[in-house]
Write an enzyme that holds these catalytic residues in place. Structure first.
Site, PDB file in Angstrom:
ATOM      1  N   CYS A   1       3.171  -7.630  16.283  1.00 23.54           N
ATOM      2  CA  CYS A   1       4.549  -7.112  16.297  1.00 23.54           C
ATOM      3  C   CYS A   1       5.564  -8.240  16.234  1.00 23.54           C
ATOM      4  O   CYS A   1       6.749  -7.990  16.043  1.00 23.54           O
ATOM      5  CB  CYS A   1       4.834  -6.340  17.577  1.00 23.54           C
ATOM      6  SG  CYS A   1       3.783  -4.939  17.853  1.00 23.54           S
TER       7      CYS A   1
ATOM      8  N   HIS B   1       0.841  -1.205   0.000  1.00 28.12           N
ATOM      9  CA  HIS B   1       0.000   0.000   0.000  1.00 28.12           C
ATOM     10  C   HIS B   1       0.873   1.251   0.000  1.00 28.12           C
ATOM     11  O   HIS B   1       2.100   1.163  -0.137  1.00 28.12           O
ATOM     12  CB  HIS B   1      -0.986  -0.026   1.170  1.00 28.12           C
ATOM     13  CG  HIS B   1      -0.330  -0.118   2.527  1.00 28.12           C
ATOM     14  ND1 HIS B   1       0.557   0.809   2.983  1.00 28.12           N
ATOM     15  CD2 HIS B   1      -0.437  -1.037   3.515  1.00 28.12           C
ATOM     16  CE1 HIS B   1       0.971   0.495   4.192  1.00 28.12           C
ATOM     17  NE2 HIS B   1       0.389  -0.648   4.529  1.00 28.12           N
TER      18      HIS B   1
ATOM     19  N   HIS C   1       4.230   1.276   2.091  1.00 30.99           N
ATOM     20  CA  HIS C   1       5.358   0.543   1.498  1.00 30.99           C
ATOM     21  C   HIS C   1       5.875   1.287   0.266  1.00 30.99           C
ATOM     22  O   HIS C   1       7.077   1.366   0.033  1.00 30.99           O
ATOM     23  CB  HIS C   1       4.932  -0.867   1.068  1.00 30.99           C
ATOM     24  CG  HIS C   1       4.219  -1.646   2.134  1.00 30.99           C
ATOM     25  ND1 HIS C   1       2.921  -2.059   2.007  1.00 30.99           N
ATOM     26  CD2 HIS C   1       4.634  -2.064   3.351  1.00 30.99           C
ATOM     27  CE1 HIS C   1       2.576  -2.719   3.098  1.00 30.99           C
ATOM     28  NE2 HIS C   1       3.583  -2.732   3.930  1.00 30.99           N
TER      29      HIS C   1
ATOM     30  N   LYS D   1      -5.297   7.241  10.918  1.00 33.46           N
ATOM     31  CA  LYS D   1      -4.396   6.114  10.658  1.00 33.46           C
ATOM     32  C   LYS D   1      -4.940   5.321   9.468  1.00 33.46           C
ATOM     33  O   LYS D   1      -6.148   5.111   9.356  1.00 33.46           O
ATOM     34  CB  LYS D   1      -4.338   5.241  11.910  1.00 33.46           C
ATOM     35  CG  LYS D   1      -3.280   4.183  11.830  1.00 33.46           C
ATOM     36  CD  LYS D   1      -3.086   3.445  13.122  1.00 33.46           C
ATOM     37  CE  LYS D   1      -2.130   2.285  12.852  1.00 33.46           C
ATOM     38  NZ  LYS D   1      -1.836   1.484  13.981  1.00 33.46           N
TER      39      LYS D   1
ATOM     40  N   CYS E   1      -0.990  -3.976  23.669  1.00 40.26           N
ATOM     41  CA  CYS E   1       0.199  -3.747  22.841  1.00 40.26           C
ATOM     42  C   CYS E   1       0.224  -2.272  22.443  1.00 40.26           C
ATOM     43  O   CYS E   1      -0.769  -1.760  21.942  1.00 40.26           O
ATOM     44  CB  CYS E   1       0.142  -4.628  21.595  1.00 40.26           C
ATOM     45  SG  CYS E   1       1.131  -3.967  20.237  1.00 40.26           S
TER      46      CYS E   1
ATOM     47  N   LYS F   1      -7.095  -1.173   7.072  1.00 38.60           N
ATOM     48  CA  LYS F   1      -8.062  -1.923   6.286  1.00 38.60           C
ATOM     49  C   LYS F   1      -9.462  -1.745   6.868  1.00 38.60           C
ATOM     50  O   LYS F   1     -10.425  -1.543   6.156  1.00 38.60           O
ATOM     51  CB  LYS F   1      -7.688  -3.390   6.339  1.00 38.60           C
ATOM     52  CG  LYS F   1      -7.421  -3.989   4.996  1.00 38.60           C
ATOM     53  CD  LYS F   1      -7.234  -5.449   5.223  1.00 38.60           C
ATOM     54  CE  LYS F   1      -6.898  -6.191   3.968  1.00 38.60           C
ATOM     55  NZ  LYS F   1      -6.470  -7.531   4.285  1.00 38.60           N
TER      56      LYS F   1
ATOM     57  N   HIS G   1      -0.478  -2.077  18.352  1.00 38.92           N
ATOM     58  CA  HIS G   1      -1.745  -2.582  17.803  1.00 38.92           C
ATOM     59  C   HIS G   1      -2.942  -2.362  18.714  1.00 38.92           C
ATOM     60  O   HIS G   1      -4.082  -2.608  18.326  1.00 38.92           O
ATOM     61  CB  HIS G   1      -1.616  -4.077  17.486  1.00 38.92           C
ATOM     62  CG  HIS G   1      -0.639  -4.345  16.382  1.00 38.92           C
ATOM     63  ND1 HIS G   1       0.706  -4.484  16.608  1.00 38.92           N
ATOM     64  CD2 HIS G   1      -0.823  -4.456  15.051  1.00 38.92           C
ATOM     65  CE1 HIS G   1       1.310  -4.690  15.455  1.00 38.92           C
ATOM     66  NE2 HIS G   1       0.417  -4.679  14.496  1.00 38.92           N
TER      67      HIS G   1
ATOM     68  N   CYS H   1       2.856 -10.131  21.381  1.00 39.17           N
ATOM     69  CA  CYS H   1       1.903  -9.578  20.411  1.00 39.17           C
ATOM     70  C   CYS H   1       2.220 -10.197  19.055  1.00 39.17           C
ATOM     71  O   CYS H   1       3.330 -10.040  18.543  1.00 39.17           O
ATOM     72  CB  CYS H   1       2.007  -8.061  20.336  1.00 39.17           C
ATOM     73  SG  CYS H   1       1.060  -7.402  18.940  1.00 39.17           S
TER      74      CYS H   1
HETATM   75  N1  MSP Z   1       9.084  -7.138   8.065  1.00 39.10           N
HETATM   76  C1  MSP Z   1       9.298  -6.006   8.892  1.00 39.10           C
HETATM   77  C2  MSP Z   1      10.597  -5.312   8.518  1.00 39.10           C
HETATM   78  C3  MSP Z   1      11.815  -6.160   8.575  1.00 39.10           C
HETATM   79  S1  MSP Z   1      13.222  -5.298   8.038  1.00 39.10           S
HETATM   80  C4  MSP Z   1      14.491  -6.268   8.374  1.00 39.10           C
HETATM   81  C5  MSP Z   1       8.144  -5.026   8.751  1.00 39.10           C
HETATM   82  N2  MSP Z   1       7.398  -5.123   7.650  1.00 39.10           N
HETATM   83  S2  MSP Z   1       6.132  -4.185   7.297  1.00 39.10           S
HETATM   84  O1  MSP Z   1       5.532  -4.772   6.122  1.00 39.10           O
HETATM   85  O2  MSP Z   1       5.302  -4.022   8.424  1.00 39.10           O
HETATM   86  O3  MSP Z   1       6.736  -2.842   6.842  1.00 39.10           O
HETATM   87  C6  MSP Z   1       6.944  -1.762   7.738  1.00 39.10           C
HETATM   88  C7  MSP Z   1       7.464  -0.601   6.920  1.00 39.10           C
HETATM   89  O4  MSP Z   1       6.527  -0.266   5.875  1.00 39.10           O
HETATM   90  C8  MSP Z   1       7.642   0.700   7.682  1.00 39.10           C
HETATM   91  O5  MSP Z   1       8.840   0.746   8.425  1.00 39.10           O
HETATM   92  C9  MSP Z   1       7.628   1.672   6.518  1.00 39.10           C
HETATM   93  O6  MSP Z   1       8.825   1.584   5.810  1.00 39.10           O
HETATM   94  C10 MSP Z   1       6.504   1.121   5.659  1.00 39.10           C
HETATM   95  N3  MSP Z   1       5.201   1.640   6.085  1.00 39.10           N
HETATM   96  C11 MSP Z   1       4.082   0.895   6.350  1.00 39.10           C
HETATM   97  N4  MSP Z   1       3.049   1.752   6.632  1.00 39.10           N
HETATM   98  C12 MSP Z   1       3.462   3.029   6.563  1.00 39.10           C
HETATM   99  C13 MSP Z   1       2.819   4.297   6.645  1.00 39.10           C
HETATM  100  N5  MSP Z   1       1.538   4.439   6.915  1.00 39.10           N
HETATM  101  N6  MSP Z   1       3.566   5.393   6.389  1.00 39.10           N
HETATM  102  C14 MSP Z   1       4.882   5.319   6.025  1.00 39.10           C
HETATM  103  N7  MSP Z   1       5.511   4.143   5.928  1.00 39.10           N
HETATM  104  C15 MSP Z   1       4.898   2.985   6.355  1.00 39.10           C
HETATM  105  O7  MSP Z   1       7.985  -4.207   9.629  1.00 39.10           O
END
Ligand code: MSP
Length: 637
Positions: free
Chosen positions: A129, A18, A21, A295, A143, A298, A146, A126
């Site tokens: 996390c 999304h 990412h 925030k 948590c 989904k 979450h 959790c």
């Molecule tokens: N798998 C772990 C990371 C392991 S790295 C060795 C993880 N994955 S995640 O799919 O949850 O991705 C988290 C990351 O996605 C955040 O740190 C950020 O880079 C990005 N984002 C997810 N949602 C976001 C927002 N709403 N805004 C900005 N970036 C965000 O954690």
């Protein structure tokens, strides 16, 4: 030659990609492209994190076996990135055999060193996390991330002696101010390290979880997903003997959002210290995108799909907005209206107009060819100096990942060129027959366009390539050196033929639907609404209002009770059907338009004295907003 290695987090495959990412990965792509234009040796890694409880649960929910499930979702990430103009050098998956072997090798090394021991632990776990919390870390028993009740788990596990490296890590952070940036996150980590660190539980018994990498020294356990995932940053380079590892480590910059600060700032460096691997060079931490101040989730139905934005507003407009409107390190608020406003102001007006008018004038006055240039006046010199200093500022900010500031600085030059054209008025020079001066002015502007076309490549690669082609400039990243561009003004050669039109950024309208929906519906007639007289409309007393409080109405899923301020000592209570569209706490301080002379009505025992105007959108009801804050009580007409 400078070496630059940039990574993104590897994303969990329990959700589809999304906006969040996409933001991190586009930012990494921009920074990577920027370093290519500094003529550095660069490498850009992203990937997917595929082990752990969360993934197993998501696969079960989808009635798939874990491997089939992770293959499918990982493929979604892999195919999305090129669609967003992202050119990563490699894509790592934690289910690759090379990665697994690398994790086992590092575990064995740390174990042999005596930094892993077997023990019993009880803690609050959790699943969201994938980690344990102590009672102190929970927020009212939930948590902290979450806000869900964690599970108390007591079991025997392997532990990594993280505490042993606490002092060395703190010393490193104190001695290297650039290790963690921006500053507020460095402070946060230093504060964490003031408290004694717990050791890190790094295993899960196979009786509970089998979807993971087996511990090399005990086959009844798999590796904790964070210990496995962080190692991707070196396994992808072929640690320890790989050519890539020798070239790019330790010149690594890890880009992450604030949600995963602790694993990157504490777990990972202590793991590296124990394994005898050099520490990475820098951790760069950005904030979170919210959607219309809420925030993104989904369950709220407000998840922004990157491909939909691309379809509606074009890839480069979307990329530019993300980079320009998020101040690095802070949270940002995403709204399509914001995107459209930014697009129209910076891209359609400032940049688009500059190209359109300059190309048109070159055709009108010089048959579309770059004219010869004569001596410069002091105004010309000032203009060129602005071009150099804007480029230096741009470089400095981009080196610090501050793209919003960098673009803001560079746009000073773009606006400066527009002002320069207005002041030099080529149309007057043409009329007066001052061809030599006209040639100098037009060449200076055209040469300015060239540096703009090059400089925007990291953020808007497609546009940059189009603009270069329009200026007859051959573009290859390996030939561009932004630092050189910040030191000397390069003039376009006379005689080069430029395009007739640019038209890269036609003005955008806020589109409620994807374009094809619009086209499909365009034949259908507007619904018939009876006409009214202007007097009828005037009977409404519409006022701008400030929402000062909002709370749910007991026993009514759809209703919120709002307190609104209508200016000088006029307060009202309004019951509104907004509960499914806004969390009450997000409404406080929001502006609205209110019908104040609607006959009061009792709803669920509360007297509602007015109505808040809303707009129906595919994403649900939105409160009607003006484009600027207005004093409460102002008349709306
Ligand atoms: N798998 C772990 C990371 C392991 S790295 C060795 C993880 N994955 S995640 O799919 O949850 O991705 C988290 C990351 O996605 C955040 O740190 C950020 O880079 C990005 N984002 C997810 N949602 C976001 C927002 N709403 N805004 C900005 N970036 C965000 O954690």
């Amino acid at each position: 030659m400078n070496v630059f290695y940039i990574t993104t987090p590897i994303y969990y495959v329990n959700a589809h990609p999304h906006l969040g990412h996409a933001y991190t990965t586009i930012l990494a792509d921009c920074v990577h492209r920027f370093h290519r234009l500094l003529q550095e040796k660069t490498y850009f890694l992203t990937g997917t994190d595929e082990h752990g409880d969360k993934i197993v649960q998501a696969a079960e929910k989808n009635k798939q076996d874990p491997q089939g499930y992770v293959d499918a979702i990982s493929a979604r990430f892999q195919t999305l990135w090129p669609e967003l103009g992202i050119e990563n050098s490699d894509f790592i998956r934690t289910t690759y055999p090379e990665h697994k072997a690398c994790v086992q090798r590092i575990l064995q090394k740390v174990f042999d060193k005596g930094d892993i021991y077997f023990g019993e632990y009880g803690g609050y776990y959790c699943y969201g996390c994938e980690c344990f919390y102590t009672e102190k870390e929970l927020k009212e028993g939930l948590c902290p991330d979450h806000l869900e009740k964690p599970h108390y788990i007591q079991e025997k596990n392997y532990f990594f002696r993280m505490s042993k490296y606490q002092d060395r890590l703190r010393g490193h952070i104190q001695d290297n101010p650039a290790f963690i940036r921006p500053q507020q996150y460095r402070n946060e980590v230093l504060a964490m390290l003031r408290e004694p660190l717990d050791d890190l539980c790094i295993s899960r018994p196979k009786s509970r979880l089998t979807w993971g990498i087996e511990l090399p020294f005990d086959q009844d356990f798999v590796t904790y997903v964070w210990f496995d995932a962080l190692i991707n940053y070196v396994s992808a380079l072929g640690w320890p003997e790989g050519e890539l590892f020798r070239t790019y480590w330790p010149d690594a910059h890890h880009l992450v959002a604030k949600d995963i600060l602790k694993p990157h700032a504490v777990f990972w460096p202590t793991m590296l210290l124990s394994a005898g691997i050099d520490l990475y060079q820098g951790l760069r931490v950005h904030g979170y995108w919210k959607v219309d101040e809420t925030k993104m989730s989904k369950s709220l139905g407000n998840v922004v799909e990157p491909l939909e934005m691309r379809k509606k507003y074009g890839l480069d407009g979307f990329r530019y907005f993300l980079m320009r409107d998020m101040q690095f390190g802070h949270d940002g608020s995403f709204s399509e209206q914001g995107l459209v406003n930014r697009f129209n102001a910076d891209l359609a007006n400032d940049l688009g107009n500059l190209f359109n008018r300059t190309l048109a004038m070159t055709h009108k006055y010089f048959q579309g060819k770059v004219p010869p240039s004569a001596g410069w006046t002091s105004e010309d010199r000032d203009m060129a100096d602005l071009g150099l200093s804007a480029m230096s500022g741009y470089i400095e900010h981009l080196e610090a990942f501050q793209l919003a500031l960098g673009l803001e600085t560079f746009w000073e030059f773009i606006r400066g060129l527009n002002r320069y054209i207005d002041a030099q008025a080529p149309w007057r020079l043409f009329k007066a027959g001052e061809t030599e001066r006209l040639g100098t002015v037009m060449t200076l502007v055209l040469s300015g366009l060239r540096r703009i076309a090059l400089a925007v490549w990291p953020v808007m690669p497609e546009t940059s390539e189009t603009l270069c082609a329009q200026l007859g400039v051959r573009f290859a990243p390996e030939d561009v050196d932004l630092r050189r561009e910040s030191r000397s003004w390069q003039e376009l050669q006379p005689g080069i033929e430029v395009a007739k039109k640019s038209n890269c950024f036609p003005r955008q309208e806020f589109q409620l639907e994807a374009p094809e929906h619009k086209a499909a519906d365009s034949d259908s007639k507007e619904p018939e609404v009876p006409e009214i007289q202007f007097d009828d409309f005037q009977k409404l007393d519409l006022r701008s209002a400030l929402i000062t409080n909002a709370e749910r109405v007991k026993g009514a899923d759809k209703l919120l009770k709002l307190e609104v301020d209508l200016g000088v000592s006029r307060k009202r209570t309004i019951v509104s059907g907004l509960a499914e569209h806004y969390a009450p706490e997000t409404l406080q301080g929001k502006q609205a338009v209110v019908v104040t002379n609607l006959k009061p009505r009792k709803l669920r025992g509360i007297l509602s004295q007015g109505m808040v105007l809303t707009v129906e959108t595919p994403a649900g009801l939105k409160i009607l907003q003006g484009d600027e804050a207005t004093p409460p009580g102002s008349k709306v007409s």
